[in-house]
Design a protein around this motif. Structure first.
Motif, PDB file in Angstrom:
ATOM      1  N   ALA A  82      55.189  16.913  18.864  1.00  0.00           N
ATOM      2  CA  ALA A  82      54.176  17.046  19.914  1.00  0.00           C
ATOM      3  C   ALA A  82      54.176  15.822  20.826  1.00  0.00           C
ATOM      4  CB  ALA A  82      52.795  17.250  19.293  1.00  0.00           C
TER       5      ALA A  82
ATOM      6  N   HIS B 276      57.355  16.025  23.043  1.00  0.00           N
ATOM      7  CA  HIS B 276      57.386  17.149  23.980  1.00  0.00           C
ATOM      8  C   HIS B 276      56.061  17.356  24.724  1.00  0.00           C
ATOM      9  CE1 HIS B 276      61.389  18.336  22.747  1.00  0.00           C
ATOM     10  NE2 HIS B 276      61.015  18.263  21.485  1.00  0.00           N
TER      11      HIS B 276
ATOM     12  N   GLU C  30      52.910  17.832  23.854  1.00  0.00           N
ATOM     13  CA  GLU C  30      52.023  18.893  23.388  1.00  0.00           C
ATOM     14  C   GLU C  30      50.757  18.247  22.814  1.00  0.00           C
ATOM     15  OE1 GLU C  30      50.204  21.688  23.202  1.00  0.00           O
ATOM     16  OE2 GLU C  30      52.159  22.658  23.400  1.00  0.00           O
ATOM     17  N   ASN C  31      49.697  19.009  22.711  1.00  0.00           N
ATOM     18  CA  ASN C  31      48.446  18.523  22.152  1.00  0.00           C
ATOM     19  C   ASN C  31      48.646  18.113  20.684  1.00  0.00           C
ATOM     20  OD1 ASN C  31      45.799  18.840  20.651  1.00  0.00           O
ATOM     21  ND2 ASN C  31      45.077  19.097  22.746  1.00  0.00           N
TER      22      ASN C  31
ATOM     23  N   ALA D 283      48.703  20.346  17.071  1.00  0.00           N
ATOM     24  CA  ALA D 283      49.922  20.321  16.248  1.00  0.00           C
ATOM     25  C   ALA D 283      49.603  19.866  14.834  1.00  0.00           C
ATOM     26  CB  ALA D 283      50.957  19.402  16.891  1.00  0.00           C
TER      27      ALA D 283
ATOM     28  N   GLU E 265      45.835  29.275  20.100  1.00  0.00           N
ATOM     29  CA  GLU E 265      47.171  28.685  20.036  1.00  0.00           C
ATOM     30  C   GLU E 265      47.514  28.249  18.615  1.00  0.00           C
ATOM     31  OE1 GLU E 265      48.786  26.409  23.662  1.00  0.00           O
ATOM     32  OE2 GLU E 265      46.692  25.816  23.520  1.00  0.00           O
TER      33      GLU E 265
ATOM     34  N   SER F 127      50.336  30.026  16.247  1.00  0.00           N
ATOM     35  CA  SER F 127      51.416  29.197  15.700  1.00  0.00           C
ATOM     36  C   SER F 127      51.567  29.412  14.195  1.00  0.00           C
ATOM     37  CB  SER F 127      51.141  27.719  15.995  1.00  0.00           C
ATOM     38  OG  SER F 127      51.140  27.476  17.381  1.00  0.00           O
TER      39      SER F 127
ATOM     40  N   THR G  68      55.331  30.012  22.635  1.00  0.00           N
ATOM     41  CA  THR G  68      54.730  28.884  23.335  1.00  0.00           C
ATOM     42  C   THR G  68      55.310  27.588  22.771  1.00  0.00           C
ATOM     43  OG1 THR G  68      52.901  28.602  21.779  1.00  0.00           O
ATOM     44  CG2 THR G  68      52.586  30.192  23.571  1.00  0.00           C
ATOM     45  N   ARG G  69      55.045  26.505  23.454  1.00  0.00           N
ATOM     46  CA  ARG G  69      55.566  25.219  22.999  1.00  0.00           C
ATOM     47  C   ARG G  69      55.014  24.856  21.617  1.00  0.00           C
ATOM     48  NH1 ARG G  69      54.917  20.797  27.413  1.00  0.00           N
ATOM     49  NH2 ARG G  69      52.740  21.337  27.037  1.00  0.00           N
ATOM     50  N   LEU G  70      53.728  25.094  21.395  1.00  0.00           N
ATOM     51  CA  LEU G  70      53.138  24.781  20.091  1.00  0.00           C
ATOM     52  C   LEU G  70      53.727  25.686  19.011  1.00  0.00           C
ATOM     53  CD1 LEU G  70      51.118  23.087  18.496  1.00  0.00           C
ATOM     54  CD2 LEU G  70      49.371  24.813  18.994  1.00  0.00           C
TER      55      LEU G  70
END
Length: 206
Positions: free
Chosen positions: A38, A41, A43-44, A48, A107, A111, A123-125
């Motif tokens: 995270a 990249h 990300e929150n 994560a 999210e 995940s 999504t990225r997460l």
């Protein structure tokens, strides 16, 4: 996220009641790996951290109880999942994360749901949790793991493709154990990477 934020120590303490020692160590490894990814990249980190910590919260629930939880809470179960019930820990885990740990962030829950099979257009997460589950420090059996770990901190989409490619190759000897969602995810990321590489090649030629 702030309203539903739960002390990680409390989550960990609660998880110790439901996970065996090996699964707990794996979980902590995934949490730390997720946060590292995270950071790299953008990300929150809090999301994560929570998703990594709870991704396997239903892993040690007996199969019969997982199936019962699905029936009682309208959690859909495919025919493939009935034959391969170990997959159910992901979607049951998302349910438990919401009901028992008060996590309502979609999210985070998504995940957890897709961390085992993957799916197209994650999504990225979602990608971070899926990848962290595969590369966390205690993992050692997967092929070209050193390469995949390096890629994880450089290119999430390429890493997804590498993991899914190796997974499909591994399962090719037992096609009856191959989940269609994983196949679709593999096709998606294969096309994504090949198209991207092709376009980049065109730019270089110009």
């Amino acid at each position: 996220m702030d309203e539903e934020k739960m002390d990680l120590q409390k989550i960990t303490k609660k998880l110790k009641k439901y996970l065996d020692e090996d699964r707990l160590w794996h979980t902590l490894g995934v949490m730390h790996t997720s946060v590292s990814l995270a950071i790299v990249h953008d990300e929150n980190q809090e999301k994560a951290k929570v998703a990594g910590l709870l991704h396997d919260c239903a892993k040690c629930i007996p199969t019969k109880k997982k199936l019962k939880l699905c029936r009682e809470n309208q959690i859909p179960v495919s025919d493939f999942e009935k034959d391969h019930p170990f997959l159910l820990h992901a979607k049951v885990g998302a349910y438990i994360a919401q009901e028992k740990y008060n996590i309502n962030d979609p999210e985070i829950l998504s995940s957890i749901t897709w961390h085992t099979t993957g799916k197209p257009a994650m999504t990225r997460l979602e990608k971070i949790i899926f990848i962290a589950d595969y590369i966390e420090p205690a993992r050692f059996k997967a092929p070209r793991l050193a390469e995949v770990r390096k890629t994880a901190f450089q290119d999430l989409d390429l890493c997804m493709y590498q993991i899914l490619e190796d997974t499909i190759h591994y399962l090719s000897g037992s096609p009856e154990d191959m989940d269609q969602t994983t196949v679709e995810a593999y096709k998606y990321y294969k096309e994504l990477i090949e198209t991207r590489d092709y376009k980049q090649g065109q730019i270089k030629e110009k």
